[in-house]
Scaffold this motif. Sequence first.
Motif, PDB file in Angstrom:
ATOM      1  N   UNK A 500      25.825  -0.241  61.332  1.00  0.00           N
ATOM      2  CA  UNK A 500      26.107   1.119  61.791  1.00  0.00           C
ATOM      3  C   UNK A 500      24.811   1.907  61.969  1.00  0.00           C
ATOM      4  N   UNK A 501      24.898   2.977  62.757  1.00  0.00           N
ATOM      5  CA  UNK A 501      23.728   3.824  62.971  1.00  0.00           C
ATOM      6  C   UNK A 501      23.809   5.130  62.186  1.00  0.00           C
ATOM      7  N   UNK A 502      24.697   5.172  61.181  1.00  0.00           N
ATOM      8  CA  UNK A 502      24.879   6.402  60.397  1.00  0.00           C
ATOM      9  C   UNK A 502      24.288   6.298  58.996  1.00  0.00           C
ATOM     10  N   UNK A 503      23.569   5.199  58.728  1.00  0.00           N
ATOM     11  CA  UNK A 503      22.957   5.021  57.415  1.00  0.00           C
ATOM     12  C   UNK A 503      23.840   4.332  56.407  1.00  0.00           C
ATOM     13  N   UNK A 504      25.006   3.840  56.811  1.00  0.00           N
ATOM     14  CA  UNK A 504      25.931   3.211  55.862  1.00  0.00           C
ATOM     15  C   UNK A 504      25.720   1.708  55.714  1.00  0.00           C
ATOM     16  N   UNK A 505      24.713   1.170  56.413  1.00  0.00           N
ATOM     17  CA  UNK A 505      24.394  -0.248  56.262  1.00  0.00           C
ATOM     18  C   UNK A 505      22.876  -0.439  56.179  1.00  0.00           C
ATOM     19  N   UNK A 506      22.496  -1.477  55.448  1.00  0.00           N
ATOM     20  CA  UNK A 506      21.099  -1.927  55.334  1.00  0.00           C
ATOM     21  C   UNK A 506      21.003  -3.297  55.967  1.00  0.00           C
ATOM     22  N   UNK A 507      19.943  -3.546  56.729  1.00  0.00           N
ATOM     23  CA  UNK A 507      19.710  -4.888  57.280  1.00  0.00           C
ATOM     24  C   UNK A 507      18.246  -4.977  57.700  1.00  0.00           C
ATOM     25  N   UNK A 508      17.485  -5.888  57.110  1.00  0.00           N
ATOM     26  CA  UNK A 508      16.065  -6.012  57.415  1.00  0.00           C
ATOM     27  C   UNK A 508      15.790  -6.806  58.688  1.00  0.00           C
ATOM     28  N   UNK A 509      16.802  -7.437  59.243  1.00  0.00           N
ATOM     29  CA  UNK A 509      16.646  -8.113  60.539  1.00  0.00           C
ATOM     30  C   UNK A 509      18.032  -8.412  61.089  1.00  0.00           C
ATOM     31  N   UNK A 510      18.438  -7.674  62.112  1.00  0.00           N
ATOM     32  CA  UNK A 510      19.809  -7.796  62.631  1.00  0.00           C
ATOM     33  C   UNK A 510      20.126  -9.195  63.103  1.00  0.00           C
ATOM     34  N   UNK A 511      19.126  -9.938  63.601  1.00  0.00           N
ATOM     35  CA  UNK A 511      19.382 -11.301  64.076  1.00  0.00           C
ATOM     36  C   UNK A 511      19.859 -12.214  62.951  1.00  0.00           C
ATOM     37  N   UNK A 512      19.466 -11.900  61.722  1.00  0.00           N
ATOM     38  CA  UNK A 512      19.799 -12.753  60.572  1.00  0.00           C
ATOM     39  C   UNK A 512      21.038 -12.278  59.831  1.00  0.00           C
ATOM     40  N   UNK A 513      21.678 -11.220  60.325  1.00  0.00           N
ATOM     41  CA  UNK A 513      22.929 -10.781  59.722  1.00  0.00           C
ATOM     42  C   UNK A 513      23.980 -11.877  59.871  1.00  0.00           C
ATOM     43  N   UNK A 514      24.596 -12.252  58.782  1.00  0.00           N
ATOM     44  CA  UNK A 514      25.546 -13.366  58.772  1.00  0.00           C
ATOM     45  C   UNK A 514      24.987 -14.604  58.095  1.00  0.00           C
ATOM     46  N   UNK A 515      23.708 -14.558  57.708  1.00  0.00           N
ATOM     47  CA  UNK A 515      23.078 -15.730  57.098  1.00  0.00           C
ATOM     48  C   UNK A 515      23.310 -15.816  55.594  1.00  0.00           C
ATOM     49  N   UNK A 516      23.715 -14.684  54.988  1.00  0.00           N
ATOM     50  CA  UNK A 516      23.942 -14.658  53.527  1.00  0.00           C
ATOM     51  C   UNK A 516      25.137 -13.747  53.280  1.00  0.00           C
ATOM     52  N   UNK A 517      26.322 -14.338  53.229  1.00  0.00           N
ATOM     53  CA  UNK A 517      27.551 -13.543  53.199  1.00  0.00           C
ATOM     54  C   UNK A 517      28.279 -13.635  51.862  1.00  0.00           C
ATOM     55  N   UNK A 518      29.257 -12.766  51.697  1.00  0.00           N
ATOM     56  CA  UNK A 518      30.032 -12.746  50.454  1.00  0.00           C
ATOM     57  C   UNK A 518      30.762 -14.068  50.240  1.00  0.00           C
ATOM     58  N   UNK A 519      31.396 -14.567  51.306  1.00  0.00           N
ATOM     59  CA  UNK A 519      32.262 -15.744  51.135  1.00  0.00           C
ATOM     60  C   UNK A 519      31.495 -17.058  51.068  1.00  0.00           C
ATOM     61  N   UNK A 520      30.301 -17.126  51.690  1.00  0.00           N
ATOM     62  CA  UNK A 520      29.593 -18.406  51.781  1.00  0.00           C
ATOM     63  C   UNK A 520      28.250 -18.420  51.065  1.00  0.00           C
ATOM     64  N   UNK A 521      27.758 -17.257  50.671  1.00  0.00           N
ATOM     65  CA  UNK A 521      26.467 -17.216  50.006  1.00  0.00           C
ATOM     66  C   UNK A 521      25.319 -17.467  50.974  1.00  0.00           C
ATOM     67  N   UNK A 522      24.280 -18.141  50.499  1.00  0.00           N
ATOM     68  CA  UNK A 522      23.067 -18.399  51.274  1.00  0.00           C
ATOM     69  C   UNK A 522      23.295 -19.585  52.215  1.00  0.00           C
ATOM     70  N   UNK A 523      23.571 -19.305  53.475  1.00  0.00           N
ATOM     71  CA  UNK A 523      23.912 -20.366  54.433  1.00  0.00           C
ATOM     72  C   UNK A 523      22.719 -21.217  54.828  1.00  0.00           C
ATOM     73  N   UNK A 524      21.509 -20.748  54.554  1.00  0.00           N
ATOM     74  CA  UNK A 524      20.326 -21.566  54.831  1.00  0.00           C
ATOM     75  C   UNK A 524      20.322 -22.831  53.973  1.00  0.00           C
TER      76      UNK A 524
END
Length: 801
Positions: A500-524
Motif C-alpha cells: 500500500x501507499x498509505x504507510x500500512x506496509x513495509x517492504x525493502x524490495x517489492x520484487x522480493x515480496x512473496x519470498x518469505x511468507x506466513x504459510x511457507x516461511x523462507x522460500x529461498x
Amino acid sequence: MTNHWIDIKNTDCALIMGSNAAEHHPICFKWVLKAKEERGAKIVHVDPKFSRTSARSDFHVPLRSGTDIPFLGGMIKYIIEKKKYFKEYVTEYTNASFIVNKKFAFKNGLFSGFNAKEKKYDKSSWKFDLDGKGVPKKDKTLKDSRCVFQLLKKHYDRYDLNKVSSITGVPKKEILRVYELFAATGSPKKAGTIMYALGWTQHTVGVQNIRASAIIQLLLGNIGIAGGGINALRGEPNVQGSTDHCILYHILPGYLGLPRANWPKLDDYLKANTPVSNDPASANWWQHKPKYMVSLLKGWFGDAATKENGFGYDWLPKGDKGGDYSYLWLFDKMYKGKIKGGSIWATNPAQSVPNSNKVRKAMENLDWLSMAEIHHNETTDFWHRPGADPKKIKTEVFLLPSCHRVEKEGSVSNSGRWLLWHHKATPPQGKSKSMGEIIVEIMNKVRSLYREQSGVFAEPILNLDWPNYYNAENMAKKINGYYTAGPKKGQQVPSFGALKDDGSTVCLNWLYAGSYTEEAGNKAKRRDYTQTPMQAKIGLYPKFSWNWPVNRRILYNRLSVDKNGRPWDPARTVIKWNGTKWEGDVPDGGWPPLATGKGRYPFIMRKEGHGQLFGPGRAEGPFPEHYEPIETPVKKHPFSKQLNNPCAKIMDSDADMRAKPADPRYPIVLTTYSLTEHWCGGGETRNVPWLLEAEPQLYVEMSPELAKEKGIKNGEVVAVESARGRVEAVAMVTIRIRPFKILGKTVHEIGMPFFAGWTTPGVGDATNRLCIAAGDPNTTIPEFKACCVNIKKATSITELA
C-alpha cells in the motif's frame, strides 16, 4: 535472464555473443550442451577469440571488439528483407505498428534533438502520435511510413553485408551463415535464445548492444517462450541480487529511480516517475510505484515515517539533476581532491577499475579510507604499492576483517532470478565478521554519537528503523515485507499485490515480496522437485527455491500464447488458458486472454504494454546505431559520419590519457576477459595455491601473424602499452586469435585476462591500467572490452620478476 538456466535446454539455436559461457559459467553451460545433445540445437559463438565455448559450438565467428551492433544490425535487415519475422507476434505484441512523431529524424549518425554542447538529446520528437483518448496511434498493416516497423526497416537498410563485413572483419559467408541459422527461429514452432555477458555490456554502446538483441528477439517472437529470451549471464558474486538491491548509483532497491534535487518532495518524485496510460488494455505495472516506494521508505524509517515527512523521503539525500555518481566519476572527483574520505566494501578498485594508475593516485588524496575485506589486496595496500613512497601518502587506512561467504548465511540471486539460501558452513575465524554485522555495528556507534553529541541533520540517522544486531533471516523477512496496521499487523505480506501507499506496509524490495511468507516461511530454502507433467516438459520446478517476481520462471510469458491463450508451440507450453484460469508457469498477470476483451497486453512493465522495437528512453537514440569505441583503429566507418557515441561519458581530466582515432602509436585492439581459475580480479583466488598454480602469471594472447610482425616468441615477456600505462605479460602466441581485415587494412587484436595484481608476487599487475575510463551514457559502465595499445618485447622485467 528473461528465462533461466534449465530453460536453455529447450532452445533450437543458441547465439552466444559477448560471453565465453563454457569457461565463465562452466556448471550452467551444461544446459547449452543438453540442448545440443537432446534437441540437436545449433550453437553459434560470436567472439573475438576462440575459446572452450567455441570448441563446443557448431561454429565460431570471430569479430573485432566493439562491432557487435553492425553484426546485429545486419541481422535485423536480413530478418525484415527475407520476411523471417513472426508477423502476428510482431503486429500484436510489439510497437511495430505505432506511429512516431513526424519531427523524428535520423541523419549522419545523429537522431533529431541532439544538443552537441550538452552531449544530450531532447527526446520530444521521439514520442508516439496519440489519438483523441491519449493512446498511441497504430497502423497494423505496418505500411505507414512513420510506423515503427517502416522506420526500423529504413534505419537498418544501410547495414548490408558488404558494410558489416568491412567493419567487423567477419567474411560475408560467415555472417550470412549466422543470419540464416538464427533467423530460422522466427517460427511459432521454433525457439532461439541469445546469451551474453560483459563482452556486450562493457562498451560505450553497451546498452544498445542489448537493445539490438531485443529487437531481433522481438522480430522473431523469441521473448516469453521456452527456449527463447535474452539471457544475461550474470557474475557469480551475486551480481543479480546486488543489482536487485541497489548496488548501482542510479536506482533504489527494486529498480526504483534515485531521488533527485529537482524532486524535493515525495509527491514530486512520484509524479515524475509513475507512468500514466490511457489505454485500458495496458497493465502499466509501474503505476503501482507509489506503493513500492512508500513501503520501502517505511522499511527504512519505521514509525518515524509519516505522511507529513513524505514517509521519510524528506530526509533522503538527493542527487543533482543529471548528476553521475558512478565509480568513474567518484574516482575522478577523488583525483581532483574533491573527496576526503572513503568506505570500500568487497571490491578492489585499485585493480579492477579502468585506468587503475589514476585510481591509485586518486586514493592518495584521501584523508582516510576504511575497507572491509577477506584478504589484503591492491586497494587495501595501495599506499605501499611498487613505486609509491608511503611516507608521502597521507591516507590513513582502516582494514575491517570480513569473514568468508561460507562463514555466514544469507541469500544469493542467480542469473535466472532464483533466490537461493546458503547456510553457514563454519564459524568466522579470528575476529572477522560478516559485512552485515560490521555495518550494523558501525551505524549503531554512529547513532550513539549522534544522540550524545547532537549531530547535524540527525533525523535520517536517528529515525532509521535499525537493528541492534545483524540477522540474515530477519533481513529476509523485512525484504519480503509485512503489514504495519490493520488486522494482519505484524504478518508477512503474501506478494507485492498487498503493498500500500498509505504507510500500512513495509517492504525493502517489492520484487522480493512473496519470498518469505506466513504459510511457507523462507522460500529461498525450498528444495522441492514437484512438477506437473506440463512443467516437467520444459524443466520448470516451481517449488525449488523462489523466483522473482512472484515465482515467475519465464518473464513476459503471456507472449508464449496467442490472443486466445493457446500456446504457439504446444510441445513447449509455458502457460495456457484452460477456459477459467492459466496453467503452467505463474502468468504475467492473472487476467484472461486478450481475445476475451478483459485481458491485458503482454508487456506489463511497459506503459503502452508492447515490446519496444522503438525504444525512446535510451540516452543516444531509439534505435541502436553503430559507433566505434572511444579508442578505435579506424578514422571512419561505413554507416555515418559520427565516429563515436555522441553521448558517451568521458572525463576532462582524462583528455591526455586517450589515443586518437587510428593513432599510429597504438594500432592494436585490446580486449579483456576473466578466467575459470580466477574469480573476477583474483583478489580471493590468488590466495588459493592450487588455483594460482593453474594460472600463475598474466599473459597476452596474440596471433602468430602479429608475433612475427613484432619479433615476439611464445613465452617471452612483453610490454603492452596504452596512453594510460604499461603492463608486463607473458606472450601466448596462438591461433585462437587472428587478424581482421577492416576497411581493407589488417587490424590486430590481442586479449588479456584481468586477474593479476601486484600483491601476489610474480603474477604481474592489473591489466586494467591499460583500459580507458569511458562510460556508456545510460549506465556509465566502462569500456573494458575495447581500447588501443601497442606491444613489444620487454627490455626490463619488474612486474613478473
